[in-house]
Design an enzyme around this catalytic site. Structure first.
Site, PDB file in Angstrom:
ATOM      1  N   ARG A   1      31.846   4.525  -0.242  1.00 47.88           N
ATOM      2  CA  ARG A   1      31.814   4.935   1.060  1.00 47.88           C
ATOM      3  C   ARG A   1      30.393   4.473   1.661  1.00 47.88           C
ATOM      4  NH1 ARG A   1      32.666  10.990   3.208  1.00 47.88           N
ATOM      5  NH2 ARG A   1      31.754  10.276   5.528  1.00 47.88           N
TER       6      ARG A   1
ATOM      7  N   CYS B   1      34.552  -1.240   8.910  1.00 40.51           N
ATOM      8  CA  CYS B   1      33.700  -0.143   8.520  1.00 40.51           C
ATOM      9  C   CYS B   1      34.372   1.088   8.139  1.00 40.51           C
ATOM     10  CB  CYS B   1      32.473   0.005   9.377  1.00 40.51           C
ATOM     11  SG  CYS B   1      31.210   0.536   8.816  1.00 40.51           S
TER      12      CYS B   1
ATOM     13  N   ILE C   1      26.342  -1.070   9.535  1.00 36.83           N
ATOM     14  CA  ILE C   1      25.812   0.073   9.761  1.00 36.83           C
ATOM     15  C   ILE C   1      26.152   1.396   8.859  1.00 36.83           C
ATOM     16  CG2 ILE C   1      25.646   1.982  11.817  1.00 36.83           C
ATOM     17  CD1 ILE C   1      26.477  -0.335  13.921  1.00 36.83           C
ATOM     18  N   ARG C   2      25.542   1.775   8.179  1.00 41.51           N
ATOM     19  CA  ARG C   2      25.949   2.593   6.883  1.00 41.51           C
ATOM     20  C   ARG C   2      27.199   2.363   6.368  1.00 41.51           C
ATOM     21  NH1 ARG C   2      24.136   5.409  11.097  1.00 41.51           N
ATOM     22  NH2 ARG C   2      26.371   5.993  12.018  1.00 41.51           N
TER      23      ARG C   2
ATOM     24  N   GLY D   1      33.094   4.501  12.305  1.00 39.51           N
ATOM     25  CA  GLY D   1      33.066   5.596  12.954  1.00 39.51           C
ATOM     26  C   GLY D   1      32.619   6.561  11.652  1.00 39.51           C
ATOM     27  N   GLU D   2      33.201   7.749  11.565  1.00 41.31           N
ATOM     28  CA  GLU D   2      32.985   8.614  10.262  1.00 41.31           C
ATOM     29  C   GLU D   2      34.200   8.738   9.721  1.00 41.31           C
ATOM     30  OE1 GLU D   2      31.840  11.148   7.571  1.00 41.31           O
ATOM     31  OE2 GLU D   2      32.917  11.931   9.329  1.00 41.31           O
ATOM     32  N   SER D   3      34.274   8.238   8.501  1.00 39.81           N
ATOM     33  CA  SER D   3      35.455   8.236   7.708  1.00 39.81           C
ATOM     34  C   SER D   3      36.057   9.786   7.435  1.00 39.81           C
ATOM     35  CB  SER D   3      35.597   7.405   6.545  1.00 39.81           C
ATOM     36  OG  SER D   3      34.543   7.779   5.621  1.00 39.81           O
TER      37      SER D   3
ATOM     38  N   GLU E   1      33.207  -6.386  16.257  1.00 42.47           N
ATOM     39  CA  GLU E   1      33.061  -6.213  17.656  1.00 42.47           C
ATOM     40  C   GLU E   1      31.636  -6.185  18.193  1.00 42.47           C
ATOM     41  OE1 GLU E   1      33.489  -4.247  15.202  1.00 42.47           O
ATOM     42  OE2 GLU E   1      32.817  -2.089  15.486  1.00 42.47           O
TER      43      GLU E   1
ATOM     44  N   HIS F   1      30.885  -5.197  11.352  1.00 47.41           N
ATOM     45  CA  HIS F   1      31.436  -4.710  12.790  1.00 47.41           C
ATOM     46  C   HIS F   1      31.475  -6.044  13.584  1.00 47.41           C
ATOM     47  CE1 HIS F   1      31.130  -0.338  12.843  1.00 47.41           C
ATOM     48  NE2 HIS F   1      30.062  -0.471  11.811  1.00 47.41           N
TER      49      HIS F   1
HETATM   50  N1  GLN Z   1      30.039   4.980   5.928  1.00 50.65           N
HETATM   51  C1  GLN Z   1      30.333   5.505   7.053  1.00 50.65           C
HETATM   52  C2  GLN Z   1      31.521   6.578   6.549  1.00 50.65           C
HETATM   53  O1  GLN Z   1      31.510   7.105   5.384  1.00 50.65           O
HETATM   54  C3  GLN Z   1      31.048   4.695   7.979  1.00 50.65           C
HETATM   55  C4  GLN Z   1      30.268   4.062   8.780  1.00 50.65           C
HETATM   56  C5  GLN Z   1      30.777   3.116   9.980  1.00 50.65           C
HETATM   57  O2  GLN Z   1      31.867   3.090  10.432  1.00 50.65           O
HETATM   58  N2  GLN Z   1      29.625   2.690  10.894  1.00 50.65           N
HETATM   59  O3  GLN Z   1      32.381   7.205   7.144  1.00 50.65           O
END
Ligand code: GLN
Length: 203
Positions: free
Chosen positions: A119, A88, A147-148, A56-58, A185, A183
């Site tokens: 991050r 992630c 993903i990112r 998600g977004e940390s 999942e 990921h």
């Molecule tokens: N890099 C993201 C963050 O800083 C995490 C990306 C992800 O969970 N797909 O939150």
């Protein structure tokens, strides 16, 4: 049906339903009755035999976990030995130390794993990609969906490195706690979820 065992997926932000599905499919493959629950508020984590912190977004994830009082519950559960999987953003949340961006955004990491994370280690180069990974706990390659993605830049002696990519640690475990930069999942390959379930069922 009465379930005796619960596995909780933190569901306040991020990729929740895919983990719930993957865990349910893996449990069905084993013929094990356990309930997979989405955790949106405090009070459920203490009843869980396993916990997943999804991507998600940390920053948001850390803020909401603290605000809802779930952060303390996860820390207590992990310290008691409850198997915990972070993927992630979950890998970031589990870490002891972050990078400058984590500092700047005052993220309150859970400090469960003796790791230092970058991050957006891969996000700066390519937003998302797949790579065939050699993962210590598996006997053949695993397709990692990134993903990112973050990466672990360094870790303490209690951390076992399970996989590396571009000189970054992308999978690691510390006793009952498992962290992945990718990921699992999002693929049909349930081997890592099974590995996590092995930790829960002690086999
Ligand atoms: N890099 C993201 C963050 O800083 C995490 C990306 C992800 O969970 N797909 O939150």
């Amino acid at each position: 049906m009465v379930f005796f065992m619960k596995i909780g997926v933190i569901a306040i932000q991020g990729a929740v339903s895919e983990h719930v599905d993957a865990l349910r499919r893996a449990l069905a493959e084993r013929g094990v009755d356990a309930e997979v629950v989405a955790i949106k508020h405090r009070g459920i984590v203490p009843a869980c035999s396993g916990i997943v912190i999804p991507g998600g977004e940390s920053t948001t994830l850390c803020r909401l976990l603290a605000r809802e009082g779930i952060a303390e519950e996860i820390k207590a559960a992990a310290a008691k030995g409850v198997p915990t999987l972070g993927t992630c953003a979950g890998l970031i949340v589990l870490a002891k130390e972050g990078d400058e961006q984590v500092e700047k955004t005052s993220q309150e990491l859970l400090e469960i794993m003796d790791t230092k994370v970058n991050r957006n280690a891969f996000g700066r180069q390519r937003d998302s990609f797949e790579a065939e990974l050699k993962v210590e706990i598996l006997d053949s390659p695993f397709t990692g969906v990134f993903i990112r993605a973050p990466g672990i830049v360094s870790c303490g002696p209690g951390v076992r490195v399970l996989s590396m990519l571009d000189e970054l640690i992308i999978a690691a475990e510390q006793g009952n706690v498992l962290a992945l930069a990718f990921h699992p999942e999002l693929t049909d390959d349930l081997r890592i979820h099974h590995y996590f379930l092995d930790k829960i069922f002690n086999c």
